[in-house]
Structures are given as C-alpha cells and as structure tokens.
Write an enzyme that holds these catalytic residues in place. Structure first.
Site: not given
Length: 481
Positions: A156, A286
């Site tokens: 999960h 970036s």
C-alpha cells in the site's frame, strides 16, 4: 519553403525521435515493397517448377530488379489506379518487361500484403527478443549484486516487512520473464498466409494447374518454405485471421504493463533517494531547480508504455468486425497499430536497457529508512526474547504497545526520529534483554529467505531463459534523450 519540407509536415516521433534504425527499417516502405517483389519471385519460381510456362530469363529479370524500386512511379500509378498492389505490379513490370505477364500470376492483393505483414511481425519479434534478453540480463546482474542488501518492503506504499533490493528486482524479472516467453510463443506461433487466392479457396491456382490439387498444395508449401516459415495457415479468408494480430500485439501490450510497473517503482524509489537511474554529468534535471535529478528515462518508458497498452484495443476491435471472408476497414487501422506497437516496444526496451545498466543504489539512505521503521517491526522479536527470559507475554505486549504509541507520536506529531529503542532501554522492565537488543535489531534477521530465493530464481528460471541469446548479449545501445 523547399528546404523546410521535412519540418513542414507531421513526423511520427516514434521514428523521428525514438526508435532504432533496424525497427524503423522493418516497417519501412523499402522493406515492404522489396518484400512484395521477393514474394512475386517466390511465386514465379514455384509456379515454374510445378510446370507453368515461366522461363529462367523472366525470373532472372525479376531478381535483378528486386530492390530497384521507383517510388515516384509507384505513387503516380497508385494515384491513377487507386490500388497500391496493382500500382507496384505495374512499376515492377515496367523494369521487367519480359516478366510482366507472369508477375502476380493467380494471386490476390493479400498474397503480398498479408504475407509481408507476417514477415514484418516475425522480423519485429526477432529484433525485440534479444533486446528484452539484454534487459533481463542487466537486471539479473543487479539482483545478484544486491541479493542480500536489506531494504524496506512496501505494501500500500506503506512500510512493511523488510525484503532485499535484489529480491525486489526479481519481482520485476519474473514479469519480464513471462513477457519473454509470451513474445517467443507469439513469434513461433506465426504462420504464413501462403498462396490462397481471393477468398482463401485457392480456386485461381486450381484453374492454373488444371484441377491438380497436389500441385496447388505443393505451390503453397514451396512458397511458404522460401519465405522462411515452417507452416502456413490451412484455412484463410481473403486475409489471415486478424486474431493473429491480437495474439502478437497482446504480448507487446503485456510487456508494456510490466515496464510501466517496473519504471513506476524506480520513480517511487528515486523520490525516496534509495535508487536512481543513470544521470549524465552535464544533464539538467530542471530548468528552474538545479538540484533536481528527475527520473526522465523511467518517465519516458511509462509514457510510451501507456501508448503500447492502449494500442491493444485496435486489433481486438479489428478482429471483431471482419465480416465473412474480409472487409477493408482493417487496412488503415493496421497500417498504424502494427508498426506503432513494435516501434513503441522497441524504444521502451532500449531505454530500459540503458536504465538497468546504470541503476545507482544508495545503501546509506536505505539503511536510514530501515532505522526509522525497524524498532516498530522488531517489537515481536523483543516480546519473544522477554518471554524466553521468563517474562509474561501479555505484560510485555502491553508495555511495548504503550512505548510504541509514544514513539509513533514523536515521529508523526513532533517530526523527530523514532526513539522506541531508547524508551525500551530506559524501562527497567526490559533489563533482562538489553544485551540482546543489537542482535534483535539486525536488519539481516528480518529478510527471511530473500537472498536464497534470489539465487535459486536466477539460476533456475532466468539464466536458462537467456541461453539462446548469449551471442547478442554485449550489444550497447545509443540512447538519444
């Protein structure tokens, strides 16, 4: 504007930006139409052997011009005739005047169209399989290297029991091994359409051979063998069953699902700074944030994998709407979906090979993450040790429960490190086992049989799978970013 022609119309990025030269060539016009000519030559040779009035000179003339394709003439012929196969029959006949009467003798358009598609599918699989083998090989080396490096498992996407970095890579490998078997099976299951005539009944060939069924069967067998296939489909309509395309592309779509899962895992681990894909020295992550190391290769794989999975809808729907012996609404769709599936799978595997050859692991970061979570996971070990030292299980469980909740509050509400271990050490109740705490908290005692599973899995399932591709294992790929 003439010099800018190349940039004045849409070009598929699958070819202009990504795919390898060999896969781009496999679905090129030159490969397609030169294969048509080879098929016409195979047909003429077999028809001659079986007694039709075809001369050696005619066949030699065809062979001499097999690759001599006047694409401009073919395009002009197609504009006039509105039929691509007849346009190329005329173009071939133009440079083979003596062979003109026997080119395409007895055949229908699908003789060249469908058989060429099957050759391209087969050759496409032959390009992909060694690439997939190399990805599996690189990942197997990675799994072996990190077979016993403990790491947090996640269920999960929440911290769970420990596993190892190598064992997690084996989960990826298992999926890819299934894909390898699927691709190989799809490739080996391909048959040739062969020489079947307009509705698959071979009526035109039975007429050519004056009712001799054996000669028609032998013609089909000979041409199938010349094209490099062991078998032809015994029954076809005008086309081979479009379920064949479903079978082929489903193996590629399934590969796309595997790659998406693997590269998503890598992206999640990159966020945790546990594992990173290779990063060039001068690469910019970036434009605004100089510190960033974006997992752009894995992101590309995910992006293209979605396209590969989505393409699966095309052959399924095409197969479902083929009326009776055939309709032509398969044609435009297949011109797109068949090449795009193979081109997409091709670049995904090249990119994944690059990733798996240079995966970077940060053991200290992994260790720090384990340290934050391990005290909670070790509570059962602490309880067992206390029971062995004479303690009561229920009392010990309650003590640990209270201390665990206090430590969890420190982590979640105050943002500080997990101090459960310090709390255990400070509580006199746990004095009998203080000397054992380091051993009880050794990460290697929490990974079960993960290292042994890796060793057995690689030796029994992965290495044997790679044996047929040994000669092609050292190929490097040039990856454009």
């Amino acid at each position: 504007m003439e010099g800018a022609d190349e940039f004045s119309k849409y070009r598929s990025p699958l070819v202009s930006r990504y795919a390898s030269k060999e896969m781009a060539y496999n679905f090129s016009d030159r490969k397609k139409f030169s294969t048509w000519r080879k098929l016409w030559i195979y047909l003429a040779k077999a028809e001659k052997v079986l007694g039709l009035p075809i001369t050696d000179a005619q066949i030699q003339e065809m062979e001499a011009h097999a690759d001599d394709i006047d694409f401009a003439m073919a395009a002009e012929e197609e504009r006039k005739l509105r039929h691509d196969v007849m346009a190329h029959v005329h173009t071939f006949a133009h440079c083979c005047p003596s062979a003109a009467p026997i080119i395409h003798l007895g055949a229908t358009s699908c003789y060249v169209g469908d058989n060429t598609d099957l050759i391209m599918l087969r050759d496409g699989f032959d390009i992909l399989l060694p690439k997939l083998a190399r990805v599996i090989d690189r990942l197997a080396n990675f799994a072996e290297k990190y077979a016993d490096l403990p790491t947090l498992g996640f269920t999960h996407y929440q911290p769970a029991q420990l596993t190892t970095v190598g064992k997690r890579a084996c989960l990826w490998l298992q999926d890819l091994a299934m894909d390898m078997r699927n691709l190989q099976r799809a490739r080996d299951d391909l048959r040739f359409r062969g020489v079947k005539g307009t509705t698959g009944t071979q009526a035109s060939f039975l007429q050519l051979f004056q009712g001799d069924h054996d000669k028609v069967e032998e013609l089909d067998r000979m041409v199938t063998e010349m094209a490099g296939f062991k078998k032809a489909y015994l029954v076809t309509g005008q086309t081979y069953s479009r379920k064949v395309d479903v079978d082929s592309l489903s193996s590629l779509a399934s590969l796309g699902a595997s790659v998406h899962k693997i590269c998503t895992d890598i992206r999640l681990l990159a966020n945790l700074k546990e594992i990173e894909e290779p990063f060039e020295k001068e690469q910019i992550g970036s434009s605004a944030m100089p510190y960033k190391r974006n997992p752009m290769r894995a992101e590309r794989c995910c992006s293209l994998a979605r396209h590969l999975v989505a393409l699966m809808a095309d052959p399924l729907q095409t197969a479902s709407v083929q009326w009776l012996e055939r309709t032509l609404d398969d044609s435009a769709n297949r011109r797109i979906s068949l090449p795009e599936s193979f081109l997409t799978a091709d670049i995904i595997l090249s990119t994944l090979q690059n990733i798996t050859e240079g995966l970077v692991v940060y053991p200290k970061v992994i260790e720090r993450h384990i340290r934050h979570e391990l005290p909670f996971m070790a509570t059962e070990n602490i309880i067992m040790a206390m029971v062995q030292a004479g303690g009561n299980r229920q009392d010990c469980h309650e003590k640990i429960r209270v201390l665990s909740q206090e430590a969890a509050a420190v982590v979640k509400q105050e943002g500080r490190d997990n101090d459960l271990l310090a709390r255990v050490q400070q509580d006199p109740y746990f004095t009998p086992i203080l000397g054992q705490l380091d051993a009880l908290l050794d990460p290697k005692t929490f990974i079960g049989r993960a290292p042994q599973q890796v060793t057995r899995f690689l030796s029994e399932e992965i290495r044997p799978l790679l044996e047929p591709f040994k000669a092609k294992m050292d190929v490097k790929i040039e990856l454009e970013l």
